[in-house]
Design an enzyme around this catalytic site. Structure first.
Site, short mmCIF file in Angstrom:
data_model
loop_
_atom_site.label_atom_id
_atom_site.label_comp_id
_atom_site.label_asym_id
_atom_site.label_seq_id
_atom_site.Cartn_x
_atom_site.Cartn_y
_atom_site.Cartn_z
N CYS A 1 0.82 -1.22 0.00
CA CYS A 1 0.00 0.00 0.00
C CYS A 1 0.85 1.27 0.00
CB CYS A 1 -0.94 0.00 1.19
SG CYS A 1 -1.86 -1.53 1.35
N HIS B 1 -3.91 6.57 3.38
CA HIS B 1 -4.25 5.27 2.81
C HIS B 1 -5.68 4.90 3.22
CE1 HIS B 1 -4.13 1.32 1.32
NE2 HIS B 1 -4.01 0.72 2.48
N ASN C 1 -10.25 -0.82 0.10
CA ASN C 1 -8.79 -0.72 0.14
C ASN C 1 -8.23 -1.20 -1.21
OD1 ASN C 1 -6.05 -1.03 0.59
ND2 ASN C 1 -6.27 -2.14 2.52
O1 UT7 Z 1 -3.90 -2.01 3.52
C1 UT7 Z 1 -2.99 -2.65 4.34
C2 UT7 Z 1 -3.24 -2.34 5.72
N1 UT7 Z 1 -4.42 -3.04 6.18
C3 UT7 Z 1 -5.09 -2.51 7.18
O2 UT7 Z 1 -4.77 -1.43 7.59
C4 UT7 Z 1 -6.22 -3.30 7.81
C5 UT7 Z 1 -6.06 -3.26 9.31
N2 UT7 Z 1 -7.06 -3.98 10.07
C6 UT7 Z 1 -8.37 -3.63 10.09
O3 UT7 Z 1 -8.77 -2.73 9.40
C7 UT7 Z 1 -9.28 -4.35 11.03
O4 UT7 Z 1 -8.54 -5.13 11.93
C8 UT7 Z 1 -10.35 -5.24 10.31
C9 UT7 Z 1 -11.37 -4.37 9.62
C10 UT7 Z 1 -9.65 -6.14 9.32
C11 UT7 Z 1 -11.08 -6.11 11.33
O5 UT7 Z 1 -11.70 -5.28 12.31
P1 UT7 Z 1 -11.51 -5.66 13.86
O6 UT7 Z 1 -12.31 -4.70 14.62
O7 UT7 Z 1 -10.02 -5.69 14.14
O8 UT7 Z 1 -12.17 -7.08 13.93
P2 UT7 Z 1 -11.50 -8.48 14.33
O9 UT7 Z 1 -10.58 -8.94 13.27
O10 UT7 Z 1 -10.96 -8.35 15.71
O11 UT7 Z 1 -12.78 -9.41 14.37
C12 UT7 Z 1 -13.84 -9.16 15.26
C13 UT7 Z 1 -14.91 -10.19 15.00
C14 UT7 Z 1 -14.39 -11.63 14.94
O12 UT7 Z 1 -15.32 -12.48 15.55
P3 UT7 Z 1 -15.10 -12.99 17.06
O13 UT7 Z 1 -13.79 -13.69 17.02
O14 UT7 Z 1 -15.05 -11.76 17.89
O15 UT7 Z 1 -16.28 -13.86 17.27
C15 UT7 Z 1 -14.35 -11.90 13.46
O16 UT7 Z 1 -14.52 -13.27 13.16
O17 UT7 Z 1 -15.55 -9.94 13.74
C16 UT7 Z 1 -15.56 -11.14 12.97
N3 UT7 Z 1 -15.48 -10.78 11.57
C17 UT7 Z 1 -16.57 -10.51 10.82
N4 UT7 Z 1 -17.88 -10.51 11.11
C18 UT7 Z 1 -18.72 -10.17 10.12
C19 UT7 Z 1 -14.38 -10.63 10.81
N5 UT7 Z 1 -14.73 -10.28 9.56
C20 UT7 Z 1 -16.08 -10.19 9.55
C21 UT7 Z 1 -17.02 -9.86 8.56
N6 UT7 Z 1 -18.33 -9.85 8.89
N7 UT7 Z 1 -16.65 -9.53 7.31
#
Ligand code: UT7
Length: 337
Positions: free
Chosen positions: A121, A264, A294
């Site tokens: 990125c 970004h 993204n």
């Molecule tokens: O471009 C390169 C750089 N990339 C980034 O900057 C991305 C950085 N990371 C993020 O933006 C965030 O971490 C995400 C958007 C990817 C995820 O958000 P989060 O608040 O960190 O969620 P998480 O990964 O901690 O997941 C929370 C919950 C999980 O369920 P449990 O374990 O709490 O039951 C996931 O399984 O949300 C669940 N989950 C979803 N639920 C519904 C993960 N993806 C989804 C989804 N829909 N698409």
């Protein structure tokens, strides 16, 4: 540790911007039918509402070519005047030749030297900095720097953790040698860095020389994006904020001097965490991730073009570009528009 901040002498000007996104829109409602997710989850966790998906047969170089044509038209230059093409991408048309060479063929830039860079990125900002060095040292005169991605070809469409995040698109700038040191749009200062200790938190594990795709592992989707979201999130907030502060400090500016920050476009919460901590208000923060998701190396490039064409940035403005991605890599540039 070397000082990651570079001040640029001002013989380079950004004389044109362009961007292109494919026509096909994939909305959060569409994704609800594909994986166990919801518009509410995607919107509240990321700010993304829809993303663009390339048509069958449309490659990264096709997207890049359209963005390049726009940037050339905006700059008022011909393809023959371009003597350097850099494409920043993690989704090249092929391992080789470089996607930049396909763009060269498509636009007829017969005088250009062409290569790709892989900095995820942050690649578009790395590309701008590399091209500045070529132009400042007199080795090249007019550069086309493109961030272009067809991430839809590298996404596991059954993995809700990643498939809701990414989209396709391309953005481009033309940079040229400028004999009037104080005129035009300039990159005043940049801060770039990498941390190879965290290669595993955001990567495509298979398909390269370390883990070729074989008949035995073909069903594991190893050639798709894997991300430890929370780890990436934490690193992104810290690295983008520090890179921005370092780039501003390089020309003795502070957050209060920023007219527009173009970050970004990965996650609205990451952007707000950075701008809130730095005291940069919402109206000075450029956001388009709701429309495109993204798009990795293309994200800042598309946003810069939109900010330029919509008048969100004006002549004389202090504009900060900042990006973060796999590697890990990060980069920030302070521009005077
Ligand atoms: O471009 C390169 C750089 N990339 C980034 O900057 C991305 C950085 N990371 C993020 O933006 C965030 O971490 C995400 C958007 C990817 C995820 O958000 P989060 O608040 O960190 O969620 P998480 O990964 O901690 O997941 C929370 C919950 C999980 O369920 P449990 O374990 O709490 O039951 C996931 O399984 O949300 C669940 N989950 C979803 N639920 C519904 C993960 N993806 C989804 C989804 N829909 N698409």
């Amino acid at each position: 540790m070397p000082d990651p901040t570079e001040q640029n002498n001002c013989s380079v000007t950004i004389c044109g911007t362009g961007s292109y996104v494919p026509e096909k829109v994939l909305s959060n409602a569409d994704l609800e039918k594909m994986v166990d997710t919801s518009d509410e989850w995607i919107t509240s966790r990321t700010g993304i509402r829809e993303r663009r998906i390339a048509a069958d047969g449309q490659s990264t170089s096709d997207l890049a070519t359209e963005a390049a044509k726009q940037a050339m038209a905006d700059a008022g230059i011909t393809a023959e005047q371009i003597d350097l093409i850099i494409v920043a991408t993690i989704s090249p048309d092929a391992f080789f030749p470089a996607t930049a060479c396909y763009v060269q063929k498509n636009i007829g830039a017969i005088n250009a030297m062409c290569f790709d860079i892989s900095a995820a990125c942050s690649g578009f900002l790395y590309g701008i900095q590399i091209s500045q060095h070529f132009i400042n040292t007199g080795h090249r005169k007019t550069a086309l720097v493109i961030g272009a991605e067809k991430l839809s070809s590298m996404v596991d469409w059954e993995d809700r953790n990643t498939c809701v995040l990414f989209g396709d698109g391309a953005g481009a700038v033309v940079l040229t040698h400028d004999t009037d040191g104080n005129a035009g749009r300039k990159v005043l200062s940049s801060s770039l860095g990498s941390d190879g200790r965290q290669t595993d938190i955001l990567h495509v594990p298979g398909g390269g020389s370390a883990c070729p795709i074989t008949p035995e592992n073909a069903d594991q989707n190893l050639n798709t994006i894997r991300m430890q979201g929370r780890e990436v999130y934490k690193s992104a907030v810290n690295a983008m904020r520090k890179a921005t502060e370092d780039a501003l400090a390089g020309v003795e500016l502070g957050a209060e001097d920023v007219d527009m920050i173009i970050p970004h476009q990965a996650n609205l919460r990451i952007i707000e965490a950075i701008t809130d901590r730095m005291g940069i208000p919402k109206e000075k923060t450029f956001i388009n991730l709701d429309k495109y998701g993204n798009t990795s190396a293309a994200a800042v490039a598309i946003a810069l073009d939109e900010a330029n064409k919509t008048g969100a940035i004006k002549p004389g403005d202090i504009v900060v570009l900042v990006a973060f991605g796999a590697g890990l890599t990060w980069a920030s540039s302070v521009l005077r528009w």
